[in-house]
Write an enzyme that holds these catalytic residues in place. Structure first.
Site, PDB file in Angstrom:
ATOM      1  N   ARG A  96       0.815  -1.226   0.000  1.00 52.51           N
ATOM      2  CA  ARG A  96       0.000   0.000   0.000  1.00 52.51           C
ATOM      3  C   ARG A  96       0.844   1.270   0.000  1.00 52.51           C
ATOM      4  NH1 ARG A  96      -2.719  -3.369   3.465  1.00 52.51           N
ATOM      5  NH2 ARG A  96      -4.589  -4.224   2.533  1.00 52.51           N
ATOM      6  N   LYS A 118       2.378  11.468 -11.509  1.00 53.49           N
ATOM      7  CA  LYS A 118       1.625  10.436 -12.232  1.00 53.49           C
ATOM      8  C   LYS A 118       2.499   9.198 -12.388  1.00 53.49           C
ATOM      9  CE  LYS A 118      -1.133  13.125 -15.489  1.00 53.49           C
ATOM     10  NZ  LYS A 118      -1.419  13.206 -16.927  1.00 53.49           N
ATOM     11  N   GLU A 160       9.343  19.020 -25.199  1.00 48.06           N
ATOM     12  CA  GLU A 160       8.584  19.319 -23.971  1.00 48.06           C
ATOM     13  C   GLU A 160       9.099  20.601 -23.315  1.00 48.06           C
ATOM     14  OE1 GLU A 160       5.932  17.613 -23.200  1.00 48.06           O
ATOM     15  OE2 GLU A 160       6.195  15.676 -24.184  1.00 48.06           O
ATOM     16  N   LYS A 202       6.553  22.931 -14.762  1.00 49.83           N
ATOM     17  CA  LYS A 202       5.639  21.801 -14.561  1.00 49.83           C
ATOM     18  C   LYS A 202       5.181  21.733 -13.104  1.00 49.83           C
ATOM     19  CE  LYS A 202       4.255  17.177 -15.372  1.00 49.83           C
ATOM     20  NZ  LYS A 202       4.483  15.831 -15.862  1.00 49.83           N
ATOM     21  N   GLU A 212      -5.633  17.065 -12.197  1.00 44.07           N
ATOM     22  CA  GLU A 212      -6.006  17.308 -13.575  1.00 44.07           C
ATOM     23  C   GLU A 212      -7.455  17.740 -13.752  1.00 44.07           C
ATOM     24  OE1 GLU A 212      -4.937  13.987 -16.159  1.00 44.07           O
ATOM     25  OE2 GLU A 212      -3.507  15.362 -17.028  1.00 44.07           O
ATOM     26  N   ARG A 216      -3.827  22.012 -15.212  1.00 45.67           N
ATOM     27  CA  ARG A 216      -2.901  21.001 -15.704  1.00 45.67           C
ATOM     28  C   ARG A 216      -3.109  20.740 -17.202  1.00 45.67           C
ATOM     29  NH1 ARG A 216      -0.530  16.069 -12.065  1.00 45.67           N
ATOM     30  NH2 ARG A 216       0.869  15.260 -13.637  1.00 45.67           N
ATOM     31  N   ASN A 220      -1.054  20.130 -21.895  1.00 42.96           N
ATOM     32  CA  ASN A 220      -1.414  19.351 -23.085  1.00 42.96           C
ATOM     33  C   ASN A 220      -1.204  20.111 -24.385  1.00 42.96           C
ATOM     34  OD1 ASN A 220      -2.131  16.799 -22.202  1.00 42.96           O
ATOM     35  ND2 ASN A 220      -4.111  17.531 -21.478  1.00 42.96           N
ATOM     36  N   HIS A 223      -0.232  18.458 -27.565  1.00 43.05           N
ATOM     37  CA  HIS A 223      -0.455  17.029 -27.364  1.00 43.05           C
ATOM     38  C   HIS A 223      -1.770  16.531 -27.947  1.00 43.05           C
ATOM     39  CE1 HIS A 223       2.977  17.345 -24.753  1.00 43.05           C
ATOM     40  NE2 HIS A 223       2.952  16.051 -24.485  1.00 43.05           N
ATOM     41  N   HIS A 227      -0.870  13.623 -30.076  1.00 40.84           N
ATOM     42  CA  HIS A 227      -1.260  12.236 -29.782  1.00 40.84           C
ATOM     43  C   HIS A 227      -1.913  11.584 -30.994  1.00 40.84           C
ATOM     44  CE1 HIS A 227      -1.313  12.871 -25.148  1.00 40.84           C
ATOM     45  NE2 HIS A 227      -0.213  12.227 -25.517  1.00 40.84           N
ATOM     46  N   HIS A 240       7.455  10.437 -29.480  1.00 36.43           N
ATOM     47  CA  HIS A 240       6.493  11.302 -28.789  1.00 36.43           C
ATOM     48  C   HIS A 240       6.896  12.771 -28.960  1.00 36.43           C
ATOM     49  CE1 HIS A 240       3.662  12.701 -25.810  1.00 36.43           C
ATOM     50  NE2 HIS A 240       4.637  13.312 -25.175  1.00 36.43           N
TER      51      HIS A 240
HETATM   52  N1  LIG Z   1       4.311  10.240 -15.630  1.00 33.73           N
HETATM   53  C1  LIG Z   1       4.268  11.251 -16.483  1.00 33.73           C
HETATM   54  O1  LIG Z   1       3.761  12.342 -16.175  1.00 33.73           O
HETATM   55  C2  LIG Z   1       4.881  11.067 -17.830  1.00 33.73           C
HETATM   56  C3  LIG Z   1       5.107  12.180 -18.644  1.00 33.73           C
HETATM   57  C4  LIG Z   1       5.719  11.992 -19.870  1.00 33.73           C
HETATM   58  C5  LIG Z   1       6.084  10.715 -20.284  1.00 33.73           C
HETATM   59  N2  LIG Z   1       5.847   9.642 -19.491  1.00 33.73           N
HETATM   60  C6  LIG Z   1       6.225   8.286 -19.899  1.00 33.73           C
HETATM   61  O2  LIG Z   1       7.625   8.252 -20.130  1.00 33.73           O
HETATM   62  C7  LIG Z   1       7.903   7.178 -21.036  1.00 33.73           C
HETATM   63  C8  LIG Z   1       8.936   7.627 -22.045  1.00 33.73           C
HETATM   64  O3  LIG Z   1      10.112   7.992 -21.361  1.00 33.73           O
HETATM   65  P1  LIG Z   1      11.526   8.117 -22.107  1.00 33.73           P
HETATM   66  O4  LIG Z   1      11.367   8.877 -23.353  1.00 33.73           O
HETATM   67  O5  LIG Z   1      12.482   8.595 -21.078  1.00 33.73           O
HETATM   68  O6  LIG Z   1      11.808   6.623 -22.571  1.00 33.73           O
HETATM   69  P2  LIG Z   1      12.541   5.357 -21.901  1.00 33.73           P
HETATM   70  O7  LIG Z   1      12.438   5.385 -20.429  1.00 33.73           O
HETATM   71  O8  LIG Z   1      12.013   4.168 -22.590  1.00 33.73           O
HETATM   72  O9  LIG Z   1      14.083   5.584 -22.300  1.00 33.73           O
HETATM   73  C9  LIG Z   1      14.433   5.610 -23.655  1.00 33.73           C
HETATM   74  C10 LIG Z   1      15.714   4.823 -23.920  1.00 33.73           C
HETATM   75  O10 LIG Z   1      16.842   5.559 -23.432  1.00 33.73           O
HETATM   76  C11 LIG Z   1      17.675   4.714 -22.647  1.00 33.73           C
HETATM   77  N3  LIG Z   1      18.320   5.618 -21.683  1.00 33.73           N
HETATM   78  C12 LIG Z   1      17.795   6.168 -20.586  1.00 33.73           C
HETATM   79  N4  LIG Z   1      18.667   7.022 -20.024  1.00 33.73           N
HETATM   80  C13 LIG Z   1      19.785   6.990 -20.772  1.00 33.73           C
HETATM   81  C14 LIG Z   1      21.029   7.671 -20.701  1.00 33.73           C
HETATM   82  N5  LIG Z   1      21.281   8.578 -19.759  1.00 33.73           N
HETATM   83  N6  LIG Z   1      21.958   7.394 -21.645  1.00 33.73           N
HETATM   84  C15 LIG Z   1      21.692   6.506 -22.641  1.00 33.73           C
HETATM   85  N7  LIG Z   1      20.523   5.857 -22.768  1.00 33.73           N
HETATM   86  C16 LIG Z   1      19.592   6.094 -21.842  1.00 33.73           C
HETATM   87  C17 LIG Z   1      16.754   3.675 -22.071  1.00 33.73           C
HETATM   88  O11 LIG Z   1      17.466   2.505 -21.775  1.00 33.73           O
HETATM   89  C18 LIG Z   1      15.767   3.467 -23.224  1.00 33.73           C
HETATM   90  O12 LIG Z   1      16.297   2.536 -24.144  1.00 33.73           O
HETATM   91  C19 LIG Z   1       6.590   6.742 -21.631  1.00 33.73           C
HETATM   92  O13 LIG Z   1       6.210   5.516 -21.060  1.00 33.73           O
HETATM   93  C20 LIG Z   1       5.626   7.842 -21.208  1.00 33.73           C
HETATM   94  O14 LIG Z   1       4.302   7.376 -21.054  1.00 33.73           O
HETATM   95  C21 LIG Z   1       5.258   9.809 -18.259  1.00 33.73           C
HETATM   96 ZN   LIG Z   2       4.492  14.835 -23.723  1.00 32.25          ZN
END
Ligand SMILES: NC(=O)c1ccc[n+]([C@@H]2O[C@H](COP(=O)([O-])OP(=O)(O)OC[C@H]3O[C@@H](n4cnc5c(N)ncnc54)[C@H](O)[C@@H]3O)[C@@H](O)[C@H]2O)c1
Ligand SMILES: [Zn+2]
Length: 336
Positions: A96, A118, A160, A202, A212, A216, A220, A223, A227, A240
């Site tokens: 929990r 999130k 972003e 942010k 949201e 918030r 978007n 987006h 999207h 993205h």
């Molecule tokens: N929670 C939120 O508010 C929120 C907001 C935006 C995005 N997201 C989520 O984030 C995710 C995308 O995140 P991302 O773009 O970071 O992708 P990711 O976490 O998949 O990382 C992308 C790639 O980069 C590599 N990597 C990470 N750090 C590295 C570094 N310092 N050097 C070399 N390689 C590295 C990873 O191994 C991976 O292969 C999605 O799932 C999305 O839904 C969440």
């Molecule tokens: Zn985004």
């Protein structure tokens, strides 16, 4: 949220805490340096969005249970948004809820995913369908971690950053215009400033609206159309960040058509996207498919789509509900 170069060498991190990461991150010199401070057991998942699943969550729950991790123990998640979302979800629900420390290592995770509370995992039916709003205890951001990030990833994170500047920070927008080449060279002093301002934007928006309901939605910007482009491309053609860049181009055009935004401001945004190597147009996407995705967006209410749109550089409004014919023309603008 703490930001600083070499910060983690000085940070008081829980030395024996369990660590979650992925194989891409585990191969970096940054992670190897970090492991001299974080010496607890590590679970290393395969890199990639497919690992952001209930299966991985179960694997992590059971791994924690085998290690007899208790309510007061901290989980440390080191990686991009995939790892921070998954680690966040598991920390929010295991026993929990246990404390969580995030060490985001992609620009996107540093300015977006790790800030705002999130968490979530994907289902085969769609992305982020299961999750919580649970803020981490701490977020430690070291811009030096970005040294090994692939260029396309860095540019995606910049989409972003530019979004945040357009909706809320004209001074940051000016800094990005003046220093684009140095930022792309990953000048650490500049990166630290840019990340700091972006996190501030942010955090300020989220603080006004954690769950949201209103403000918030400003985040978007770019987006709603982004999207639709991302989905119509099967999540393969565009990253993205690229989809958001094209989405901002289209939505700025929409704001101009509505008489909200000066044409010169939209042009400044377009020039800045280009300076960071981001696209302003989508090639090879099927127009009816994009349109169908747009109308299926969850922000559609009673036949109108509610947009967050800038009315000048550094300021945006929500909700704006444009007539659908203007929206079609804004889409045409980026799909040609
Ligand atoms: N929670 C939120 O508010 C929120 C907001 C935006 C995005 N997201 C989520 O984030 C995710 C995308 O995140 P991302 O773009 O970071 O992708 P990711 O976490 O998949 O990382 C992308 C790639 O980069 C590599 N990597 C990470 N750090 C590295 C570094 N310092 N050097 C070399 N390689 C590295 C990873 O191994 C991976 O292969 C999605 O799932 C999305 O839904 C969440
Ligand atoms: Zn985004």
């Amino acid at each position: 949220v703490r930001i600083g170069r070499g910060l983690l060498r000085r940070a008081r991190l829980p030395a024996d805490a369990p660590v979650l990461t992925d194989a891409g991150v585990a191969a970096t010199p940054f992670y190897r340096r970090l492991r001299r401070i974080l010496r607890g057991p590590a679970l290393v998942l395969s890199a990639g969005e497919r690992s952001k699943s209930l299966r991985s969550a179960e694997r992590l729950y059971r791994w924690l249970a085998h290690r007899r991790v208790e309510r007061g123990d901290t989980l440390v998640a080191v990686g991009g948004g995939m790892i921070t979302d998954l680690g966040g979800f598991v920390a929010a629900t295991y026993l929990r809820g246990i404390p969580l420390v995030l060490v985001p290592t992609t620009l996107l995770a540093q300015v977006d995913a790790a800030v705002g509370g999130k968490t979530g995992v994907n289902l085969p039916e769609g992305k982020n369908l299961v999750g919580t709003f649970t803020p981490p205890r701490h977020v430690w951001i070291d811009p030096e971690s970005l040294a090994t990030l692939p260029p396309r990833q860095l540019r995606g994170g910049m989409a972003e950053v530019i979004k945040g500047a357009v909706i809320a920070d004209a001074a940051l927008f000016g800094l990005l215009e003046r220093r684009a080449p140095a930022i792309l060279r990953r000048d650490p002093v500049l990166l630290e400033r840019v990340i700091g301002r972006s996190v501030g934007i942010k955090a300020a928006v989220v603080a006004r609206d954690e769950r949201e309901a209103g403000p918030r939605a400003l985040l978007n910007y770019g987006h709603t159309i982004g999207h639709a482009l991302e989905a119509a491309g099967g999540y393969r053609r565009l990253t993205h960040g690229e989809a958001v860049a094209i989405g901002m181009e289209a939505e700025a055009r929409l704001a101009v058509r509505l008489g909200l935004l000066a044409p010169a401001a939209a042009e400044r945004q377009g020039a800045l996207l280009e300076a960071f190597g981001l696209p302003r147009r989508a090639r090879g996407l099927d127009r009816p498919a994009v349109w169908a995705r747009l109308l299926a967006d969850k922000k559609v209410r009673a036949g109108t789509i509610r947009f967050a749109l800038p009315d000048r550089i550094g300021h945006a409004r929500f909700p704006v509900t444009p007539p659908l014919d203007l929206l079609k023309r804004a889409l045409d603008h980026v799909l040609r």
